[in-house]
Design a protein around this motif. Sequence first.
Motif, mmCIF file in Angstrom:
data_model
loop_
_atom_site.group_PDB
_atom_site.id
_atom_site.type_symbol
_atom_site.label_atom_id
_atom_site.label_comp_id
_atom_site.label_asym_id
_atom_site.label_seq_id
_atom_site.Cartn_x
_atom_site.Cartn_y
_atom_site.Cartn_z
ATOM 1 N N ARG A 58 1.506 12.816 -28.066
ATOM 2 C CA ARG A 58 2.290 12.450 -28.602
ATOM 3 C C ARG A 58 3.137 13.075 -29.870
ATOM 4 N N ASN A 59 2.413 13.080 -29.995
ATOM 5 C CA ASN A 59 2.645 14.251 -31.690
ATOM 6 C C ASN A 59 4.202 15.138 -31.220
ATOM 7 N N LEU A 60 3.491 15.722 -30.370
ATOM 8 C CA LEU A 60 4.424 16.815 -29.408
ATOM 9 C C LEU A 60 5.493 15.995 -29.304
ATOM 10 N N LEU A 61 5.566 14.924 -28.749
ATOM 11 C CA LEU A 61 7.061 14.331 -28.561
ATOM 12 C C LEU A 61 7.830 13.498 -29.897
ATOM 13 N N THR A 62 7.073 13.758 -30.170
ATOM 14 C CA THR A 62 7.991 12.204 -31.806
ATOM 15 C C THR A 62 8.086 13.682 -32.799
ATOM 16 N N PRO A 122 3.671 23.146 -25.785
ATOM 17 C CA PRO A 122 5.678 23.165 -25.464
ATOM 18 C C PRO A 122 5.900 24.538 -24.406
ATOM 19 N N LYS A 123 5.422 26.188 -24.599
ATOM 20 C CA LYS A 123 5.583 26.789 -23.998
ATOM 21 C C LYS A 123 5.241 26.278 -22.621
ATOM 22 N N LEU A 124 4.002 26.127 -22.022
ATOM 23 C CA LEU A 124 3.616 25.769 -20.418
ATOM 24 C C LEU A 124 4.886 24.356 -20.096
ATOM 25 N N LEU A 125 4.674 23.090 -21.182
ATOM 26 C CA LEU A 125 6.251 22.552 -20.460
ATOM 27 C C LEU A 125 6.875 23.258 -20.287
#
Lengths: 532, 338
Positions: A58-62, A122-125
């Motif tokens: 959630r934190n990554l997305l926001t 994020p690098k993986l995503l």
Amino acid sequence: MRAFATLVDRLTYTRSRNAKLDLIAEYLRTTPDPDRGWALAALTGALDFPAVKSGTIRNLLTERVDPVLYTLSRDYVGDTAETASLLWPAPEGETPTDEPGLSEVVDLLRAMTRGSVMTELPKLLDRLDANGRYALLKFATGAMRIGVSARLARVAFAQAFDVPVDAVEEYWHGVDPPYPTLFAWAADGADPPRTDLVPLFRPFMLAHPLEDTVVSMDDYAAEWKWDGIRVQLVHVNGETRVYSRSGDDISATFPEMAEALDFPAVLDGELLVRGTHQGGEQGGAASFNALQQRLGRKTVSKKMLREAPAFVRLYDVLLRDGEDLRELGWAQRREHLELLMDRLDPERFDLSRLIEADNFADLAAIREGARDDAIEGVMLKRRDAPYIAGRKVGLWYKWKRDPLLIDCVLMYAQRGSGKRSSFYSDFTFGCWDGDPDAGAELLPVGKAYFGFTDDELKWLDRHVRQNTVNRFGPVRETDKSLVLEVAFDSVHESKRHKSGLAMRFPRINRIRQDKPAHEADRIDALKALVRD
Amino acid sequence: MNTRALPDFSWLSPDPHGIFVAPCNAWIDPSKPVETALVTHGHADHARGGHARVFATRETLAIMNLRYGAAGDEIAVPLREPVELGGGVTATYFPAGHVLGSAQILLEHGGERVVVTGDYKRRPDPTCEPFEVVPCDVFITEATFGLPVFRHPPIAGEMRKLLYAREQRPDGCVAVGAYALGKAQRVICELRRAGYHEPIYLHGALEKMCGLYEELGVPLGALRSATGIGKDELKGQIVLCPPSALNDRWSRRLPDPVTAMASGWMRVRQRARQRNVELPLVISDHCDWDELTQTIRDVDPAETWVTHGREEALLRWCQLNQRRARALAMVGYEDEDD
Ligand SMILES: [Zn+2]
Ligand SMILES: [Zn+2]
């Protein structure tokens, strides 16, 4: 990661158990080590990466998407990982060129800390497409939720390499992801994994229904089938575990039992709760309802331990002091078991009593006369049979008490799922709350979705369609003209139902086209069968 | 950001039953019978029976005739040619790229320009003319897939999934749920473009509409009725049916079917699973999120009004991008055509 993501995707939309088994087996056969081991770990829920939690995602997305748009999306999709996989800012429709393999993913996830996860994940995503991101996030948070149980995954493993599932179950608890020794054994014929150092679960020996078979009491021993939960107690290396029928570790739910065995052994028995309000055949066991209060709890209060203490009524011994007794006949194992009783705390263990019957007719009469509510029926065990996992014909039989029967009226029907999704196959039925000729009404008393044949199902489906008076989504209300004979094992008081009653294992026994609805049974008749 | 002075548009009133154009006493896509209706396209939530007078494209009128029988007074409106509606109002129809005959309607009155999109998409579709950007002051848009999670993948990949599933099931068939108007014909055309020229089998509810498409000049290749033939003949075939037939008794006639569904909602797993879909095909005749926001940028109106769908998120996007926007509370616009 691509093969795993495709597997996850296809499992998501596959409903048939066999098709799921085929998909997983095919994946396990064709994927190299150690990737397939990690996938198996994910499917059985054995992975945990502490740095990656739902909140992390959630934190990554926001950080990347407007929080209002994120919340609207999350509310619509209903799943954080899926929302993130769809919302992740990446070009749509382009195949990523630098997709990581599953073992690289594991290495990277393991290396992540709370401090680094926000820059590393994020690098993986970024290296995955939407399906890959979904599989990754499910993998990383350890909650696959794709309709695959740990058991199903292990059955698929056995199927993939054509090895006995009982052996897989037995070795399972002694190996860790990515299970190199397990794959070496199953796929390449190497020695099986070692099992003598950990408290392993041994798959249970199970019984067939007796049905019309008649056996000689010279060949078979009889004992009561108790209405608790079948458990296995394993003590190895100073550690004791309590396993349920399915091999789940339930030691934390019954800590008093985990403490009660203190020498190396594997014991098979029925876990029951002490009852105070009834004596019964062997004494002391409360009904299944009392036991239910303790099931499914991760921790147990002192009060509960005091008021509903558990004990195990022993049926069998599989291992003792490092010696495997499973090859011995039942009669010899029984002798070993009887000798063991001196070493066990009588508060926590008793011995399942044998039924003394001269012949089969005598046994039938004893069974008829059984009045203890904790008795579910009779077990018949071949005196010379070794302890063999699974259900082998002719060794053990269960002879359940006759089911209780009651005539109910069909009230509602709902479509089934899977192969049955085009049929109305879930039936809710009711009994009269008084005299139907004097204005009594039907109250629902239960719901059943089995017991009928395919032809009967077709007939019921047609009946529902032709006699619908109301529709609520997938549910149809019928004109309440059809009587169903419902079989069930027992009935209990229940505050959750309007009728105040709840049945155990109700099933449709017969369609009673011959009986008019007003002649169906009343609630009082059902209430009279309550034996709590 | 548009710097034109804000007009007042008092000649236009959004009503729960449609948009009312007062000077000419006409309604756009009204959900109740009216005197004069301007209809954007043939989907049931936009085109209804019972109007006294209908302005629509030739194709939309043909579709409405097929569905509701002849209307009172039918006026076929050619694309890009202004029509005087009286009261100083002119209407011009432009292609919307949604389904055969679908149009956006440009309304002009006293120098003010308003575009009502009906439903639309920006992706190429072999069954209809592509959407055209029409500059205007007020852009009235749908928002069926107005959430950033909706991003429709290229259709070629979805066709590959469908053809692969068919290959995997020589003794079964693939049953594709697709809406009767637009989606079914687009799936057929795309299958042909992917090189699939076997006969495609149709549920009875799709046959007439496919016939009409062919009459109107959209070739669909070999089509067969799935009604009244044996299970054996359907083995290894692709069968198209309305979504509601997938889980109904009708599907029992099919040999071991894989249940597929062609819809933009298939993007969300839970939606696909709720409908018991085994092969979700993300194919939509509506804009996805990127198309919606790109279109607002392209049209660059002074104001954006959102008719139906997930308007909350699109309004939020407009706010974040300093664009004036408002939601119109419309009723009766269901997702017949998702
Ligand atoms: Zn439409
Ligand atoms: Zn619409």
